[in-house]
Motif scaffolding. Structure first.
Motif, PDB file in Angstrom:
ATOM      1  N   UNK A 103       0.835  -1.201   0.000  1.00 14.75           N
ATOM      2  CA  UNK A 103       0.000   0.000   0.000  1.00 14.75           C
ATOM      3  C   UNK A 103       0.867   1.247   0.000  1.00 14.75           C
ATOM      4  N   UNK A 104       0.460   2.234  -0.775  1.00 15.26           N
ATOM      5  CA  UNK A 104       1.174   3.509  -0.784  1.00 15.26           C
ATOM      6  C   UNK A 104       0.614   4.485   0.260  1.00 15.26           C
ATOM      7  N   UNK A 105      -0.397   4.079   0.999  1.00  9.49           N
ATOM      8  CA  UNK A 105      -0.948   4.928   2.061  1.00  9.49           C
ATOM      9  C   UNK A 105       0.085   5.058   3.172  1.00  9.49           C
ATOM     10  N   UNK A 106       0.402   6.289   3.535  1.00  9.20           N
ATOM     11  CA  UNK A 106       1.426   6.544   4.532  1.00  9.20           C
ATOM     12  C   UNK A 106       0.850   6.471   5.946  1.00  9.20           C
ATOM     13  N   UNK A 107       1.583   5.841   6.865  1.00  6.40           N
ATOM     14  CA  UNK A 107       1.121   5.811   8.257  1.00  6.40           C
ATOM     15  C   UNK A 107       1.269   7.192   8.885  1.00  6.40           C
ATOM     16  N   UNK A 108       0.330   7.517   9.751  1.00  4.85           N
ATOM     17  CA  UNK A 108       0.317   8.821  10.400  1.00  4.85           C
ATOM     18  C   UNK A 108       0.003   8.616  11.877  1.00  4.85           C
ATOM     19  N   UNK A 109       0.763   9.269  12.735  1.00  2.09           N
ATOM     20  CA  UNK A 109       0.496   9.238  14.170  1.00  2.09           C
ATOM     21  C   UNK A 109      -0.614  10.240  14.447  1.00  2.09           C
TER      22      UNK A 109
END
Length: 152
Positions: A103-109
């Motif tokens: 997945x190209x969705x970036x993790x975000x805190x």
């Protein structure tokens, strides 16, 4: 809501560089897992075994939590390719845990509210690594890495 993302380009040991390590080791340090909930436990057992093989029992608890979070996030992407989990020793003072997914969705805190049922995992990774984690975008996915300092 507070958002934080550590996007890294080029220095997070992306998937094509997972074979490199500064220290010798025995046994594989990379595994491919299906996108299934059971893979989270397999990823955790793999990383724990690697750390124990390297004599780094002091890092087992933190590394277990970190790889569990990263693998859970990968499973949730719904990808149908493969998830790659790796443990590396870039130096004698550092352990790097990597989880690659399609997945190209970036993790975000995010700063989850007190009633939230999820959303605290990457904040925990951020605390355990003292902010030493990041993401390397790839043409067909990404690699998330988290670095733990080896106790002296």
């Amino acid at each position: 809501m507070t958002l934080l993302s550590n996007v890294v380009r080029g220095d997070a040991s992306p998937l094509q560089d997972l074979g490199h390590s500064a220290l010798p080791r025995s046994g594989p340090a990379t595994i491919c897992l299906p996108y299934q909930p059971e893979s989270v436990g397999a990823a955790r057992r793999f990383v724990v075994a690697k750390l124990r093989e390297w004599g780094l029992d002091d890092l087992v608890d933190d590394a277990s939590l970190i790889v569990s979070e990263l693998a859970t996030n990968a499973v949730r992407t719904g990808c149908q390719t493969r998830m790659v989990v790796a443990a590396r020793r870039p130096s004698d003072r550092l352990v790097r845990i990597l989880v690659g997914d399609g997945s190209r969705a970036m993790p975000v805190v995010i700063q989850a509210g007190p009633d939230a049922t999820s959303g605290r995992g990457l904040a925990m990774v951020h605390r355990l690594t003292r902010g030493r984690w990041g993401v390397t975008p790839l043409p067909f996915g990404k690699v998330v890495h988290a670095d733990l300092a080896v106790p002296h």
